[in-house]
Design an enzyme around this catalytic site. Structure first.
Site, PDB file in Angstrom:
ATOM      1  N   ASP A  97      -2.088  -9.985   2.268  1.00  0.00           N
ATOM      2  CA  ASP A  97      -1.949  -8.844   3.168  1.00  0.00           C
ATOM      3  C   ASP A  97      -1.346  -9.357   4.488  1.00  0.00           C
ATOM      4  OD1 ASP A  97      -2.919  -5.795   3.408  1.00  0.00           O
ATOM      5  OD2 ASP A  97      -3.531  -6.778   5.264  1.00  0.00           O
TER       6      ASP A  97
ATOM      7  N   ASP B 211      -1.597  -3.809  -7.741  1.00  0.00           N
ATOM      8  CA  ASP B 211      -1.679  -3.494  -6.315  1.00  0.00           C
ATOM      9  C   ASP B 211      -0.806  -2.276  -6.001  1.00  0.00           C
ATOM     10  OD1 ASP B 211      -1.955  -3.514  -3.594  1.00  0.00           O
ATOM     11  OD2 ASP B 211      -1.007  -5.477  -3.282  1.00  0.00           O
TER      12      ASP B 211
ATOM     13  N   HIS C  92      -5.235  -4.971  -4.865  1.00  0.00           N
ATOM     14  CA  HIS C  92      -4.761  -5.545  -3.599  1.00  0.00           C
ATOM     15  C   HIS C  92      -5.623  -6.718  -3.114  1.00  0.00           C
ATOM     16  CE1 HIS C  92      -2.766  -5.791   0.231  1.00  0.00           C
ATOM     17  NE2 HIS C  92      -3.893  -5.547   0.874  1.00  0.00           N
TER      18      HIS C  92
END
Length: 286
Positions: A109, A238, A267
């Site tokens: 991320d 994701d 994710h």
């Protein structure tokens, strides 16, 4: 401002450590001996996200996982803007403070752009790169642009700050299995009030606002780090970093890469497949 929360030692069996950066006090863990491995989290998580990976690797690696300012157990200092460039400068200070050399980074991320911004400034000290479900370039894809605009809107900013929207909704959406109540409480408890969630609220704005930094990283990462050995660990389900649009550019940036696909992971790959990720790190860099 500091968060008053003590993690469960059964879940998070680590000693809390602290570094007084130029912008505020950050919390981190530093576990094990061996090659240094800097673990960079994203939004709305903290070093807790890496707990199972650290337990699996600390007999082979020195695992270092900081909480950014505004996240986890770190300070929420007045005057800090929670911009990605600011986070990267603080984590760069932290790396220099620890004197890390021949080190690895893992970013997922926002941990991708933050770790890459730290690494391009210290490329001669970087041993290798691990990236998963992330990016480090200015995106022209419609989905992240829409996400950024929607999450920056007044109603969604209210939901993030007042209702802890990222923790309550996006963590469950971004994991392949239902997290236990006690695990969810560890994400919830470090953001107990609107004033502690400013860092979380700023990050979706930064998808667009950090374009100058991301444009620079899009050039500098392949130029300065592209020859480093890389490991790409990817949650194939994701919704945010879909493999089709993202992986080709990631693979092109690091010709000497190994790709490990995590077929069922979403994710938050550290929650979904910590064992597979740890095994891949050992195989690639152990």
């Amino acid at each position: 401002m500091r968060v008053d929360f003590t993690p469960d030692p059964q879940l998070y069996p680590f000693e809390s450590r602290w570094f007084d950066s130029s912008r505020g006090r950050i919390h981190y863990i530093d576990e094990g001996e061996g090659p240094p491995l800097l673990l960079c989290h994203g939004n709305p998580t903290w070093s807790f996200l890496y707990r199972d990976i650290v337990v699996a690797l600390r007999d082979r690696f020195r695992c270092i996982a900081p909480d950014y300012l505004g996240f986890g157990l770190s300070d929420r200092p007045p005057g800090f803007g929670y911009k990605i460039e600011e986070h990267a400068k603080v984590i760069g200070e932290f790396v220099d403070h620890l004197g890390l050399d021949d080190y690895l980074t893992m970013g997922q991320d926002w941990g991708g752009p933050i770790s890459m911004a730290v690494d391009v400034e210290r490329a001669d000290r970087v041993r290798g790169v691990i990236l998963g479900n992330t990016w480090f370039w200015r995106t022209d894809e419609l989905t992240p642009k829409i996400f950024s605009l929607v999450m920056s809107s007044p109603p969604m900013q209210w939901a993030i700050l007042q209702r802890n929207y990222f923790v309550e909704h996006l963590i469950p959406l971004g994991t392949a299995h239902r997290l236990s109540a006690v695990v969810m409480e560890h994400y919830r408890a470090v953001q107990p009030s609107p004033s502690t969630r400013k860092g979380v609220a700023e990050m979706p704005k930064q998808i667009l606002a950090a374009h100058p930094l991301l444009a620079r990283l899009g050039r500098e990462v392949p130029a300065k780090l592209g020859a480093k050995p890389a490991l790409l660990v990817w949650g194939m389900k994701d919704f945010a970093f879909r493999p089709g649009p993202t992986l080709p550019r990631m693979r092109a940036a690091f010709p000497d890469h190994v790709l490990v696909e995590l077929p069922e992971a979403k994710h938050f790959i550290q929650e979904d497949e910590p064992g597979q990720i740890a095994a891949a790190i050992v195989e690639r860099f152990g």
